[in-house]
Design a protein around this motif. Structure first.
Motif, mmCIF file in Angstrom:
data_model
loop_
_atom_site.group_PDB
_atom_site.id
_atom_site.type_symbol
_atom_site.label_atom_id
_atom_site.label_comp_id
_atom_site.label_asym_id
_atom_site.label_seq_id
_atom_site.Cartn_x
_atom_site.Cartn_y
_atom_site.Cartn_z
ATOM 1 N N SER A 64 -20.590 -6.361 33.202
ATOM 2 C CA SER A 64 -19.902 -6.751 31.967
ATOM 3 C C SER A 64 -20.099 -5.695 30.890
ATOM 4 O O SER A 64 -19.183 -5.405 30.104
ATOM 5 C CB SER A 64 -20.415 -8.109 31.471
ATOM 6 O OG SER A 64 -21.695 -8.014 30.887
ATOM 7 N N VAL A 85 -17.738 -2.850 31.606
ATOM 8 C CA VAL A 85 -16.371 -3.203 31.212
ATOM 9 C C VAL A 85 -16.211 -3.074 29.699
ATOM 10 O O VAL A 85 -15.172 -2.609 29.203
ATOM 11 C CB VAL A 85 -16.018 -4.623 31.687
ATOM 12 C CG1 VAL A 85 -14.687 -5.091 31.090
ATOM 13 C CG2 VAL A 85 -15.956 -4.675 33.206
ATOM 14 N N SER A 128 -13.577 -0.489 28.067
ATOM 15 C CA SER A 128 -12.533 -0.974 27.158
ATOM 16 C C SER A 128 -12.588 -0.251 25.822
ATOM 17 O O SER A 128 -11.549 0.010 25.198
ATOM 18 C CB SER A 128 -12.679 -2.489 26.940
ATOM 19 O OG SER A 128 -12.575 -3.191 28.155
ATOM 20 N N SER A 149 -15.552 -9.412 27.773
ATOM 21 C CA SER A 149 -16.011 -8.026 27.663
ATOM 22 C C SER A 149 -14.854 -7.103 27.306
ATOM 23 O O SER A 149 -15.005 -6.177 26.496
ATOM 24 C CB SER A 149 -16.651 -7.567 28.979
ATOM 25 O OG SER A 149 -17.814 -8.307 29.267
ATOM 26 N N VAL A 150 -13.682 -7.361 27.907
ATOM 27 C CA VAL A 150 -12.494 -6.565 27.600
ATOM 28 C C VAL A 150 -12.099 -6.755 26.133
ATOM 29 O O VAL A 150 -11.801 -5.788 25.422
ATOM 30 C CB VAL A 150 -11.321 -6.953 28.527
ATOM 31 C CG1 VAL A 150 -10.034 -6.274 28.071
ATOM 32 C CG2 VAL A 150 -11.642 -6.582 29.968
ATOM 33 N N LEU A 179 -12.016 -3.802 23.257
ATOM 34 C CA LEU A 179 -10.808 -3.439 22.525
ATOM 35 C C LEU A 179 -11.041 -3.483 21.014
ATOM 36 O O LEU A 179 -10.442 -2.709 20.268
ATOM 37 C CB LEU A 179 -9.652 -4.376 22.910
ATOM 38 C CG LEU A 179 -9.131 -4.217 24.343
ATOM 39 C CD1 LEU A 179 -8.044 -5.246 24.627
ATOM 40 C CD2 LEU A 179 -8.598 -2.804 24.584
#
Length: 465
Positions: A43, A46, A50, A98-99, A103
């Protein structure tokens, strides 16, 4: 009475303190708390992957449309979503959140850096001081307050997990596998490394969600919108989307930025090592997961105090001397960790390493951020987006090989990146010493000597927004 710019620095700092009390505590525990199939470390990978993607285009777009203040608030909301994902951790909850965090991460940090740089240059123009000195001071104050989040976030986890009744002594056969003596890819499963009671996990995550929401409220209510006029002008007279989209990459034409990539990536490598490898292969392995918080508190306290100290000391010593001190401290720690065999009887040593690491990280954070602000005053958003992108790439690489490389090789990689940094950074510093970059505000003032009073009125108006 403190200036409005200084007040804004304090508001940003307290907001980040509250937000990263939650995120920092969760990050320190991921490799131990969500160890199943490497889910926690995955995670984190990620998240930073991201951040790399968002760094390519989101910061300039969001900052120029929303302004720094509301970009910070939106980014904080993304961080809070990750805390919600940890309520019921699983691949289908941790990875999507996590994404979302990733972002929002790059715009958040780029907006913060841009805000502090604008505040520092504006205050320097008002006080007749050198812009880089005020920026250094502001970043030092920010990191002094911000880095103490590691103390409070990890104190919460240690106190809550310390209530677990299943804590037991660690067997000698497990101690033989701790540190670089063993590959370190798997830690024996026993009562010291199993997850604490689910009720305690929910209590901790609930507290983290609360302080994250509080951070959003602090910034939304108390932070001045100092670049509101610029954001309004941008929305009314938009540049082509591709121009804004490529702003981050266009700056890579500047050889100084390219030369700083090893330094920036090393920041990601060294932070990920302490939060992912040291906590798992030294602390959790030899002492138990309930000690992770206390050890990381030591890191946070050292980091916080040294950030404040070095932010002020930089004007007398210069950046180069401080970077050399940080490199020397990290080099000594890496060599020592290669040979140290952790044992519960050496309890004090477990705290020495994070204390020294915190001192070094304080320099990497404060001085690298300030350096970017000084070198690229006309491209602040794109410069700090690059900073987050390359730092995040360091995080991603380190977390990516975390599950299949032995600890000894991870330390060698960290050492190699550090040595590359020591070679490349002085090139930029020497060039800046010979050819100083003038702050954009300084250039504006020099070109408009006949209208100084008007400029002052604009500055006052800007700080009151």
């Amino acid at each position: 009475m403190i200036s409005r710019n200084f007040k804004n620095v304090l508001v940003v700092s307290v907001g980040f303190l509250s937000l990263f009390t939650a995120y920092g505590g969760l990050q320190s525990l991921q490799s131990s708390l969500n160890a199943e199939q490497g889910m926690g470390v995955a995670s984190l990978s990620v998240i930073y992957a991201s951040i790399i993607i968002s760094s390519m285009f989101l910061p300039p777009i969001m900052i120029k449309n929303l302004g720094c203040k509301w970009t910070i608030v939106a980014g904080m909301a993304c961080y809070v979503s990750y805390s919600f994902g940890n309520l019921y951790p699983g691949w289908y909850t941790l990875i999507p959140t996590s994404v979302i965090l990733g972002l929002g991460g790059s715009p958040l940090w780029s907006a913060k850096c841009t805000y502090l740089t604008i505040s520092g240059n504006t205050q320097a123009s008002k006080d007749g001081k050198k812009g880089s000195d005020v920026i250094n001071q502001y970043f030092g104050i920010f990191f002094f307050i911000f880095q103490s989040s590691a103390v409070w976030g990890n104190l919460m986890s240690s106190l809550i997990f310390g209530q677990d009744t299943n804590i037991a002594d660690i067997p000698e056969e497990q101690l033989l596998t701790c540190g670089a003596a063993d590959c370190g890819l798997s830690i024996s499963s026993n009562s010291t490394t199993l997850k604490p009671a689910q009720k305690l996990v929910w209590t901790l995550v609930g507290c983290y969600i609360g302080v994250g929401v509080l951070a959003m409220l602090i910034v939304a209510v108390f932070l001045d919108n100092i670049d509101r006029e610029q954001a309004s002008q941008f929305r009314g007279n938009r540049e082509p989307f591709c121009h804004t989209f490529l702003a981050t990459f266009r700056l890579l034409k500047d050889w100084r930025l390219v030369t700083l990539i090893p330094l920036t990536m090393y920041s990601g490598f060294e932070q990920s090592f302490l939060s992912g490898e040291y906590t798992k292969n030294y602390v959790t392995c030899a002492l138990g997961i309930h000690y992770v918080g206390f050890v990381m508190m030591c890191f946070g306290a050292s980091n916080s105090l040294c950030s404040f100290l070095f932010g002020r000391l930089a004007r007398y010593t210069g950046r180069a001397a401080l970077f050399f001190l940080a490199a020397l401290a990290n080099f000594a720690c890496i060599i020592a960790l290669l040979f140290w065999r952790p044992h519960p009887d050496q309890l004090a040593v477990f705290f020495v390493f994070p204390a020294l690491w915190g001192m070094a990280d304080a320099i990497w954070q404060t001085q690298t951020n300030a350096l970017y602000g000084v070198l690229f005053p006309r491209d602040k958003e794109a410069a700090f987006a690059n900073y987050r992108m390359w730092e995040s790439l360091g995080f991603v690489i380190a977390f990516a090989y975390s599950t299949f490389l032995c600890l000894e090789y991870k330390l060698y990689i960290l050492l190699a990146v550090l040595l590359l940094t020591v070679i490349t950074y002085p090139i930029v510093e020497y060039h800046e010493h010979k050819h100083p970059t003038p702050p954009i505000e300084e250039g504006t003032f020099l070109s408009q000597k006949e209208d100084i009073q008007t400029d002052r009125d604009k500055i006052i108006c800007q700080t009151l927004m």
